[in-house]
Design an enzyme around this catalytic site. Structure first.
Site, PDB file in Angstrom:
ATOM      1  N   HIS A  52       0.826  -1.209   0.000  1.00 16.35           N
ATOM      2  CA  HIS A  52       0.000   0.000   0.000  1.00 16.35           C
ATOM      3  C   HIS A  52       0.859   1.258   0.000  1.00 16.35           C
ATOM      4  O   HIS A  52       0.507   2.275  -0.578  1.00 16.35           O
ATOM      5  CB  HIS A  52      -0.935  -0.025   1.213  1.00 16.35           C
ATOM      6  CG  HIS A  52      -2.069  -0.977   1.013  1.00 16.35           C
ATOM      7  ND1 HIS A  52      -2.726  -1.599   2.033  1.00 16.35           N
ATOM      8  CD2 HIS A  52      -2.638  -1.409  -0.121  1.00 16.35           C
ATOM      9  CE1 HIS A  52      -3.669  -2.363   1.534  1.00 16.35           C
ATOM     10  NE2 HIS A  52      -3.632  -2.280   0.234  1.00 16.35           N
ATOM     11  N   ARG A  69     -26.467  10.661 -13.635  1.00 16.43           N
ATOM     12  CA  ARG A  69     -27.287   9.444 -13.689  1.00 16.43           C
ATOM     13  C   ARG A  69     -28.102   9.363 -12.414  1.00 16.43           C
ATOM     14  O   ARG A  69     -27.553   9.512 -11.306  1.00 16.43           O
ATOM     15  CB  ARG A  69     -26.398   8.211 -13.808  1.00 16.43           C
ATOM     16  CG  ARG A  69     -27.232   6.941 -13.809  1.00 16.43           C
ATOM     17  CD  ARG A  69     -26.400   5.717 -14.044  1.00 16.43           C
ATOM     18  NE  ARG A  69     -25.718   5.288 -12.833  1.00 16.43           N
ATOM     19  CZ  ARG A  69     -24.906   4.234 -12.807  1.00 16.43           C
ATOM     20  NH1 ARG A  69     -24.660   3.563 -13.918  1.00 16.43           N
ATOM     21  NH2 ARG A  69     -24.339   3.872 -11.687  1.00 16.43           N
ATOM     22  N   GLU A 102     -28.162  -0.968 -21.087  1.00 16.36           N
ATOM     23  CA  GLU A 102     -27.393  -1.996 -20.385  1.00 16.36           C
ATOM     24  C   GLU A 102     -28.163  -3.300 -20.240  1.00 16.36           C
ATOM     25  O   GLU A 102     -27.693  -4.246 -19.626  1.00 16.36           O
ATOM     26  CB  GLU A 102     -26.874  -1.495 -19.023  1.00 16.36           C
ATOM     27  CG  GLU A 102     -27.767  -0.573 -18.259  1.00 16.36           C
ATOM     28  CD  GLU A 102     -27.088   0.081 -17.045  1.00 16.36           C
ATOM     29  OE1 GLU A 102     -25.902  -0.151 -16.797  1.00 16.36           O
ATOM     30  OE2 GLU A 102     -27.787   0.812 -16.336  1.00 16.36           O
ATOM     31  N   ASP A 115     -22.819  -3.680 -17.228  1.00 14.58           N
ATOM     32  CA  ASP A 115     -24.042  -4.462 -17.053  1.00 14.58           C
ATOM     33  C   ASP A 115     -24.448  -5.164 -18.337  1.00 14.58           C
ATOM     34  O   ASP A 115     -24.878  -6.312 -18.308  1.00 14.58           O
ATOM     35  CB  ASP A 115     -25.181  -3.549 -16.574  1.00 14.58           C
ATOM     36  CG  ASP A 115     -25.127  -3.393 -15.062  1.00 14.58           C
ATOM     37  OD1 ASP A 115     -24.977  -4.417 -14.388  1.00 14.58           O
ATOM     38  OD2 ASP A 115     -25.198  -2.254 -14.575  1.00 14.58           O
ATOM     39  N   CYS A 158     -20.064   4.328 -21.240  1.00 19.00           N
ATOM     40  CA  CYS A 158     -19.472   4.739 -19.969  1.00 19.00           C
ATOM     41  C   CYS A 158     -19.054   3.544 -19.117  1.00 19.00           C
ATOM     42  O   CYS A 158     -18.652   3.701 -17.971  1.00 19.00           O
ATOM     43  CB  CYS A 158     -20.413   5.659 -19.194  1.00 19.00           C
ATOM     44  SG  CYS A 158     -21.999   4.907 -18.852  1.00 19.00           S
TER      45      CYS A 158
END
Ligand code: PEP
Ligand code: MG
Length: 841
Positions: free
Chosen positions: A459, A602, A695, A719, A766
């Site tokens: 990390h 959205r 989608e 999706d 997108c």
């Protein structure tokens, strides 16, 4: 085993190294002296020890370098160092035979297979620990079918299948482990046979012993009540791993090529050089600040059990809050990935083992701070000792979070490192740095990082890359002996730290840095220019951004607007829905950050993978096929209407569009349009474009009709892919097969573009594939006009589109549509690569 791998000059008997590192160096020097490796590969052998456990068992260790340093290997070979007196490899593990492996591909698997056999014959192995004859070692390792462990020659079981090993690196431990785990879920017996030899498919060592190399054919057979099911599952897992194995091998090869292509700064003089692993790129010159490790003594002050429990509770609660605040601040400063590091750390505070152990120690009569520190240390040691780099990184996180809690329980100890409060142009040298230390560094004053331990995927390394701070890890303990205050050069490209550079080298390094900065400025400027193809066709490149500061950062990175604002993020990680006013402020903030560039908001897409506990939605058996997206909004005006009101109120402050997720039917579109229009009129707000996400396959099939009723389409390929391929996008085994470049998905995208064009509507994408250079090229070739992606992908996608002509893109897309499978589509990437080479030439 091929006799060229170990030859007499690669064997050293009777060695007595003073340490494990020296043993590795001696074995590595045998390889270097025989011309098999560049001497720098010896450091790679040492570096691997920081990220992996190379102890094989029964007195044998197999140090091997890092994959990214394979270019330092001239030819595959293995050196053997015999240490009759033994050397401690890890606590409690003594090694007598060190096999230093320099492997360009999979030739060394044969040796590993011999070794695993030898491990089963302890007497034969023991003789090799102190034999004075190199020939004994060579003979033991060269035997094809040793008498001590004859190859198992047993018949196949009744049911089975043949399979050709298509992992480029053959069967190594990680995929073998997954085969074994799968087989163990079934009662049936399973046997894997290669030629005459076979092994139990539920036994990792037995599988590795087969030494299965690329392109070898196996027969897998099973017997028992669920034999058929076992075979089906195992075959799926075996084949399912292929893509990942190939991807890994490709990635390593590409890294090697990129590294070989990348010019490195070379000192002309002879500065002192320390080799480590490059963890964050760039060259920098500064003053070394060596942070000596301090041993933390936590005194044991017992208190009443109830009091201790309360103190622990309070410290945990305060730390949780602190980490949440830190995650929020880090998210704003750096991004979601980095914020996630601290969210994950907060999760560690809920670890049952950790709390139980602390409480057990308190019940035994120990003080709360002492008990907590003990519990953290013991669990972290346990994780680190497993030899798995991911778990080792988890141990570092646990220690980090442990110190935060300890700081609350016993602030007088000053357990956490204080941020450096003086000096500029500093290069920090430390044993290791916690993610908290790294995130707290002030990049105005600290310009480089060096650690003795750690790995490039820790990390800390991730944070250094985000901060754009050159960093080196795994430099070894001698780092901490370097003089504090010395002028140092950190080369985050070659992985080297230089000291005592002469004036000429310092001047050349400064010049190099200036050129790097110019190049960075040029590529930032190129990212701001539009993505226009060679023949002048422009493709809009927008960003997916959810917060005003992300939007501002995206604009700086070259975004031409926000193509997807996922508003559900306003609803997540809180206890109640955001009010209309709060939403209005956020949408306005987005528009302000965009300074006149377009914003697509959205509406809430809850359900499926995004759950919001306080909405108390009923449990769904199949959440992806249930009430999600607009299906929920149409049932819950209490969610839909405040959101639309907030959006329409913001609409007078900048160009925004509304986009609805998970549209399946025209009725939904009509119903939503009606609500929008009513609210718009109530607020006397301006009209805004209304678009939908495509989608669901039904929306694709009806695209020509839907297009009449909406202003634009944005295809949600994440999706769409899951619904077209019937693969849950989060499925642990299958998700990696849900590749949006599958020709079936591409044909759906073509159909959507055709449907939209009937009514002159524009189409964007997108989903994640828009940010993949090959994906972006194919989408542009299919006629997609706008691509919205994460900020980090913008520069590379724009650069790639600029290199192509629209003819190139259209031909690429047409060929992709004709491909039989996703592998063939992915193989078209070579074509983009040749365009790049042509343009660069
Ligand atoms: C998509 O499905 O491609 C998409 C962009 O939406 P999300 O990933 O938020 O579901
Ligand atoms: Mg979606």
């Amino acid at each position: 085993m091929s006799s060229t791998l170990i030859r007499p000059e690669l064997v050293r008997l009777g060695a007595a190294p003073a340490s494990k590192a020296q043993a590795i160096r001696e074995a590595g020097q045998l390889l270097a002296a025989a011309g098999h490796i560049d001497p720098a590969y010896v450091d790679s052998l040492l570096a691997r020890e920081n990220v992996a456990n190379t102890y094989l068992g029964h007195g044998v260790a197999i140090p091997h370098g890092m994959i990214e340093h394979r270019h330092l290997i001239h030819s595959t070979a293995i050196a053997v160092l015999q240490v009759p007196g033994g050397i401690e490899w890890n606590p409690g593990q003594t090694v007598h035979l060190v096999f230093a492996i320099a492997a360009q591909s999979d030739e060394h698997l044969a040796l590993l297979r011999r070794l695993t056999r030898l491990l089963q014959d302890e007497a034969a192995l023991g003789r090799l620990f102190d034999t004075p004859h190199p020939a004994d070692l060579l003979a033991a390792l060269e035997q094809q079918a040793p008498a001590a462990a004859p190859a198992e020659q047993v018949a196949d079981f009744a049911h089975g299948f043949d399979w050709v090993m298509d992992y480029p690196n053959g069967l190594h431990a990680r995929p073998a482990q997954q085969w074994v785990e799968t087989a163990r879920r079934f009662a049936a017996n399973v046997r894997v046979r290669k030629g005459e030899e076979s092994g139990d498919g539920k036994n990792l060592i037995a599988l590795l012993q087969l030494g299965i190399a690329h392109n070898e054919t196996l027969h897998v057979s099973a017997e028992g009540p669920d034999a058929e099911a076992l075979l089906a599952a195992l075959k799926a897992v075996m084949s399912g791993l292929t893509a990942a194995e190939q991807e890994q091998a490709d990635k390593a090869a590409k890294q090697q090529q990129a590294q070989a292509r990348r010019a490195l700064w070379q000192p002309a003089g002879k500065p002192l050089a320390l080799d480590g692993i490059a963890a964050s790129p760039g060259l920098t010159i500064g003053q070394l600040r060596v942070l000596k490790p301090s041993v933390l003594e936590v005194p044991d002050h017992p208190v009443l059990l109830g009091t201790g429990g309360d103190q622990l509770d309070a410290a945990l609660a305060a730390t949780r809050q602190e980490l949440q605040d830190l995650a929020a601040a880090t998210g704003k400063r750096m991004g979601a990935t980095e914020a996630g590091i601290f969210r994950a750390q907060a999760e560690l505070l809920n670890d049952t083992d950790l709390i139980t152990l602390t409480c057990q120690l308190m019940v035994e009569g120990h003080g709360v701070a002492w008990a907590w520190h003990q519990a953290v240390s013991r669990l972290a040691e346990r994780l680190a000792a497993l030899g798995n780099p991911l778990l080792a990184a988890r141990a570092a996180d646990l220690r980090d979070v442990g110190l935060r809690v300890l700081d609350k329980l016993a602030p007088e100890l000053g357990a956490r490192r204080k941020p450096l409060d003086e000096g500029d142009n500093l290069i920090i040298a430390a044993a290791d740095l916690t993610p908290s230390d790294t995130a707290a560094l002030d990049p105005q004053r600290i310009i480089g990082l060096c650690t003795a331990q750690g790995g490039p995927s820790s990390h800390t390394a991730i944070i250094a890359r985000t901060l754009g701070m050159p960093a080196l890890v795994a430099l070894g303990a001698s780092l901490l002996d370097l003089p504090d205050g010395a002028t140092a050069i950190v080369d985050g490209d070659s992985g080297r730290l230089y000291l005592n550079a002469d004036e000429a080298d310092l001047a050349s390094a400064r010049q190099w840095i200036t050129r790097q900065q110019e190049a960075a400025r040029n590529s930032a400027a190129a990212a701001l220019a539009p993505a226009t193809t060679q023949d002048g066709k422009r493709i809009e490149v927008a960003a997916n951004a959810n917060h005003p500061d992300q939007a501002a950062a995206a604009m700086k990175a070259g975004a031409e607007g926000v193509g997807l604002m996922r508003t559900e993020f306003l609803y997540l990680e809180r206890d109640s829905a955001p009010s209309e006013d709060e939403q209005y402020q956020t949408y306005r903030g987005m528009l302000d950050a965009l300074e006149g560039k377009p914003l697509i908001i959205r509406t809430l897409d809850i359900g499926g993978d995004k759950q919001v506990p306080y909405l108390n939605l009923p449990h769904e058996e199949n959440p992806f096929l249930g009430v999600r997206g607009v299906r929920l909004l149409l049932r819950r005006p209490d969610l839909l209407e405040p959101q639309l009101r907030a959006i329409y109120r913001a609409a007078s402050h900048g160009p925004l569009s509304i986009m609805f997720p998970m549209i399946t039917s025209l009725e939904e579109v009509k119903a939503l349009r009606a609500v929008c229009e009513r609210i718009r009129q109530e607020l006397a707000a301006p009209e805004v474009p209304l678009g939908i996400m495509v989608e669901v396959p039904a929306a694709v099939a009806m695209a020509d009709q839907l297009a009449e009723h909406v202003d634009f389409f944005s295809i949600g390929t994440n999706d769409l892919t899951q619904y077209v391929l019937a693969i849950d996008r989060q499925h642990p085994e299958l998700a990696r097969e849900a590749d949006a470049l599958h020709p079936a998905v591409l044909r759906m995208i073509r159909q959507t573009v055709e449907g939209a064009s009937r009514h002159n509507r524009w189409v964007g994408v997108c989903g994640g594939i828009a940010g993949d250079p090959l994906g972006a090229a194919i989408l542009a070739g299919l006629g997609v006009q706008e691509l919205s992606m994460s900020q980090r992908d913008i520069a590379s996608v724009k650069a790639m589109l600029r290199r192509c002509s629209s003819g190139h893109l259209a031909r690429l897309a047409a060929d992709a549509l004709r491909c039989p499978d996703v592998g063939a589509v992915r193989a078209l990437a070579a074509r983009l690569e040749s365009v790049r080479e042509e343009v660069e030439a």
